[in-house]
Design a protein around this motif. Structure first.
Motif, PDB file in Angstrom:
ATOM      1  N   ALA A 247      61.219  -5.648 -14.935  1.00 26.70           N
ATOM      2  CA  ALA A 247      62.008  -4.423 -15.348  1.00 26.70           C
ATOM      3  C   ALA A 247      61.050  -3.452 -16.339  1.00 26.70           C
ATOM      4  O   ALA A 247      61.190  -2.241 -16.417  1.00 26.70           O
ATOM      5  N   ALA A 248      60.201  -4.118 -17.322  1.00 23.13           N
ATOM      6  CA  ALA A 248      59.588  -3.498 -18.228  1.00 23.13           C
ATOM      7  C   ALA A 248      58.606  -2.375 -17.537  1.00 23.13           C
ATOM      8  O   ALA A 248      58.004  -1.608 -18.136  1.00 23.13           O
ATOM      9  N   LEU A 249      58.141  -2.900 -16.211  1.00 17.38           N
ATOM     10  CA  LEU A 249      57.172  -2.155 -15.644  1.00 17.38           C
ATOM     11  C   LEU A 249      57.560  -0.993 -15.358  1.00 17.38           C
ATOM     12  O   LEU A 249      56.892   0.307 -15.252  1.00 17.38           O
ATOM     13  N   ARG A 250      59.091  -0.598 -15.141  1.00 13.26           N
ATOM     14  CA  ARG A 250      59.515   0.668 -14.717  1.00 13.26           C
ATOM     15  C   ARG A 250      60.193   1.095 -15.941  1.00 13.26           C
ATOM     16  O   ARG A 250      59.964   2.395 -16.091  1.00 13.26           O
ATOM     17  N   THR A 251      60.563   0.481 -17.093  1.00 10.75           N
ATOM     18  CA  THR A 251      60.977   1.248 -18.307  1.00 10.75           C
ATOM     19  C   THR A 251      59.960   1.469 -19.117  1.00 10.75           C
ATOM     20  O   THR A 251      60.226   2.262 -20.274  1.00 10.75           O
ATOM     21  N   ARG A 252      58.751   0.838 -19.352  1.00  7.37           N
ATOM     22  CA  ARG A 252      57.462   0.919 -20.242  1.00  7.37           C
ATOM     23  C   ARG A 252      56.492   1.232 -19.664  1.00  7.37           C
ATOM     24  O   ARG A 252      55.651   0.420 -19.541  1.00  7.37           O
ATOM     25  N   LYS A 253      56.415   2.473 -18.963  1.00  5.55           N
ATOM     26  CA  LYS A 253      55.083   2.832 -18.087  1.00  5.55           C
ATOM     27  C   LYS A 253      53.882   2.712 -18.841  1.00  5.55           C
ATOM     28  O   LYS A 253      52.760   2.120 -18.168  1.00  5.55           O
ATOM     29  N   GLU A 254      53.937   3.398 -19.833  1.00 11.35           N
ATOM     30  CA  GLU A 254      52.613   3.482 -20.756  1.00 11.35           C
ATOM     31  C   GLU A 254      51.973   2.057 -21.029  1.00 11.35           C
ATOM     32  O   GLU A 254      50.671   1.841 -20.754  1.00 11.35           O
ATOM     33  N   LEU A 255      52.818   1.179 -21.407  1.00 14.34           N
ATOM     34  CA  LEU A 255      52.335  -0.210 -21.641  1.00 14.34           C
ATOM     35  C   LEU A 255      52.056  -0.977 -20.329  1.00 14.34           C
ATOM     36  O   LEU A 255      50.910  -1.663 -20.311  1.00 14.34           O
ATOM     37  N   ALA A 256      52.804  -0.629 -19.268  1.00 10.00           N
ATOM     38  CA  ALA A 256      52.426  -1.109 -17.860  1.00 10.00           C
ATOM     39  C   ALA A 256      51.070  -0.659 -17.589  1.00 10.00           C
ATOM     40  O   ALA A 256      50.363  -1.712 -16.929  1.00 10.00           O
ATOM     41  N   TYR A 257      50.527   0.428 -17.567  1.00 10.15           N
ATOM     42  CA  TYR A 257      49.299   0.683 -17.464  1.00 10.15           C
ATOM     43  C   TYR A 257      48.037   0.003 -18.148  1.00 10.15           C
ATOM     44  O   TYR A 257      47.142  -0.313 -17.608  1.00 10.15           O
ATOM     45  N   LYS A 258      48.431  -0.267 -19.423  1.00 11.00           N
ATOM     46  CA  LYS A 258      47.612  -1.245 -20.337  1.00 11.00           C
ATOM     47  C   LYS A 258      47.528  -2.466 -19.858  1.00 11.00           C
ATOM     48  O   LYS A 258      46.399  -3.165 -19.790  1.00 11.00           O
ATOM     49  N   VAL A 259      48.576  -3.008 -19.395  1.00 11.86           N
ATOM     50  CA  VAL A 259      48.624  -4.443 -19.046  1.00 11.86           C
ATOM     51  C   VAL A 259      47.901  -4.466 -17.584  1.00 11.86           C
ATOM     52  O   VAL A 259      47.139  -5.551 -17.499  1.00 11.86           O
ATOM     53  N   LEU A 260      48.168  -3.604 -16.795  1.00 12.51           N
ATOM     54  CA  LEU A 260      47.455  -3.590 -15.405  1.00 12.51           C
ATOM     55  C   LEU A 260      45.834  -3.426 -15.647  1.00 12.51           C
ATOM     56  O   LEU A 260      45.116  -4.211 -14.946  1.00 12.51           O
ATOM     57  N   GLY A 261      45.612  -2.574 -16.280  1.00  8.98           N
ATOM     58  CA  GLY A 261      44.172  -2.340 -16.939  1.00  8.98           C
ATOM     59  C   GLY A 261      43.388  -3.761 -17.340  1.00  8.98           C
ATOM     60  O   GLY A 261      42.346  -4.121 -16.932  1.00  8.98           O
ATOM     61  N   LYS A 262      44.233  -4.487 -18.281  1.00  8.05           N
ATOM     62  CA  LYS A 262      43.636  -5.738 -18.853  1.00  8.05           C
ATOM     63  C   LYS A 262      43.358  -6.656 -17.712  1.00  8.05           C
ATOM     64  O   LYS A 262      42.424  -7.522 -17.657  1.00  8.05           O
ATOM     65  N   TYR A 263      44.585  -7.030 -16.990  1.00  3.94           N
ATOM     66  CA  TYR A 263      44.375  -8.180 -15.989  1.00  3.94           C
ATOM     67  C   TYR A 263      43.527  -7.695 -14.653  1.00  3.94           C
ATOM     68  O   TYR A 263      42.947  -8.578 -14.151  1.00  3.94           O
ATOM     69  N   LEU A 264      43.614  -6.618 -14.231  1.00  2.00           N
ATOM     70  CA  LEU A 264      42.887  -6.048 -13.062  1.00  2.00           C
ATOM     71  C   LEU A 264      41.388  -5.566 -13.246  1.00  2.00           C
ATOM     72  O   LEU A 264      40.663  -5.346 -12.384  1.00  2.00           O
ATOM     73  N   LEU A 265      40.968  -5.594 -14.669  1.00  2.00           N
ATOM     74  CA  LEU A 265      39.846  -5.337 -15.308  1.00  2.00           C
ATOM     75  C   LEU A 265      39.186  -3.944 -14.747  1.00  2.00           C
ATOM     76  O   LEU A 265      38.302  -3.930 -14.172  1.00  2.00           O
ATOM     77  N   GLY A 266      40.348  -3.182 -14.662  1.00  2.00           N
ATOM     78  CA  GLY A 266      39.958  -1.542 -14.270  1.00  2.00           C
ATOM     79  C   GLY A 266      40.506  -0.421 -14.640  1.00  2.00           C
ATOM     80  O   GLY A 266      41.568  -0.777 -15.505  1.00  2.00           O
ATOM     81  N   GLY A 267      40.322   0.795 -14.283  1.00  2.61           N
ATOM     82  CA  GLY A 267      41.030   1.662 -14.858  1.00  2.61           C
ATOM     83  C   GLY A 267      41.066   3.010 -13.895  1.00  2.61           C
ATOM     84  O   GLY A 267      40.841   2.779 -12.659  1.00  2.61           O
ATOM     85  N   GLY A 268      41.524   4.368 -14.358  1.00  2.00           N
ATOM     86  CA  GLY A 268      41.270   5.639 -13.597  1.00  2.00           C
ATOM     87  C   GLY A 268      42.194   5.370 -12.310  1.00  2.00           C
ATOM     88  O   GLY A 268      43.380   5.044 -12.795  1.00  2.00           O
TER      89      GLY A 268
END
Length: 330
Positions: A247-268
């Motif tokens: 649920a937080a993926l959808r309701t906290r998009k900005e944080l979701a991007y940070k979390v994805l960047g952390k675990y996927l080791l990437g960005g852009g």
């Protein structure tokens, strides 16, 4: 005349008097209205790939959802669903999120596991190929990469090749993990790979697996049967934490991007693709659909086996009935 006052000697030693004091304190704390800080139960949760398909459990960890439900969770990455399931059976993992074919196959062979949830009930992957390949028949004689034998990439690659009439006409090359698959694709070592995200900038989609209409769980949430029986509240807490993460993926998009960047080791741009993928495919309710179990049983030539031997939706159904999931999106 000197008077002496008689002082009665205590029958109890100092150590015993301290013991009585501690007992009295505990009785007071256990009385109605008293509160004792509970120590969170420690749990270990394993996931089997560096892929946005696991964004729900990553978010659950980062937003403190496990702690909210009285748990202290450690996330462990174990490359490939088949290896993760083996570690679950022989190790100290409390919950694993791993390829459904690996979970079902292990239970068929006697592993004391039960699936209590599913992160998605459709094959959320595509066959990505090198730019010069435009037709399935061009894959004949070439190499497709997978992570490991028994993984979801292996199962879906075999399934797809059979659908395309290319069974035994394409070589399958295990590469260990998702990062290794991507590196092999970018280096031109393989013609393609079944992946959740584009393995390289030149990759193109040849087949989108959801379009095939196959009921398939990318990953089942599994626990040991005795743990499920003896610690149902802990299992419920882990499932609720996971659902909150989705649920937080959808309701906290900005944080979701940070979390994805952390675990996927990437960005852009890759993060845009990862986020859209996770939101598109991760089920809000995490319920196991019987048909996804049947798909694997049919593949294993065990289609007559009862699907009910492999999963139990009791806790998930109760969570849904209580309105827990619905409240997360209000």
């Amino acid at each position: 005349m000197t008077q002496f006052k008689y002082r009665r000697k205590s029958r109890f030693s100092p150590a015993r008097r301290i013991g009585f004091s501690l007992l009295a304190s505990l009785l007071l704390l256990s009385a109605p209205g008293a509160s004792v800080a509970q120590i969170p139960s420690k749990v270990t949760v394993a996931y089997s790939a560096v892929s946005p398909i696991f964004a729900g459990v990553w978010m659950a960890k980062e937003i403190g959802a496990f702690e909210k439900h009285g748990l202290k969770a450690d996330l462990v990455y174990i490359s490939s669903g088949s290896i993760t399931v083996q570690a679950m059976v022989g190790g100290n993992l409390d919950m694993t999120i791993a390829a459904s074919n690996a979970v079902v196959s292990s239970i068929l062979r006697g592993a004391p596991l039960v699936a209590v949830g599913s992160i998605t009930n459709r094959p959320a992957m595509s066959l990505f190929v090198q730019p010069e390949i435009t037709r399935p028949e061009q894959l004949q004689g070439k190499v497709l990469a997978i992570t490991r034998h028994g993984s979801s990439t292996h199962f879906l690659t075999l399934f797809l090749l059979e659908k395309l009439g290319l069974q035994d006409k394409v070589k399958i090359q295990p590469m260990s993990g998702t990062r290794e698959v991507d590196a092999g694709f970018r280096a031109g070592m393989v013609a393609g790979a079944v992946r959740s995200m584009k393995p390289g900038p030149k990759g193109r989609v040849l087949v989108d697996l959801p379009d095939l209409g196959i009921p398939f769980s990318m990953d089942l949430i599994a626990v040991k049967q005795d743990f499920y029986k003896n610690s149902p509240k802990t299992v419920e807490g882990m499932l609720k934490a996971y659902i909150e993460g989705v649920a937080a993926l959808r309701t906290r998009k900005e944080l979701a991007y940070k979390v994805l960047g952390k675990y996927l080791l990437g960005g852009g741009d890759a993060l845009d693709e990862a986020y859209e993928y996770a939101v598109k495919y991760l089920d809000r309710q995490a319920r196991v659909e019987p048909a996804v179990i049947q798909t694997v049983l049919n593949w294993e030539n065990k289609g007559e086996t009862s699907v009910n031997d492999f999963f139990d939706n009791m806790i998930i159904d109760r969570i849904i009935k209580e309105g827990f999931v619905e409240k997360l999106y209000k």
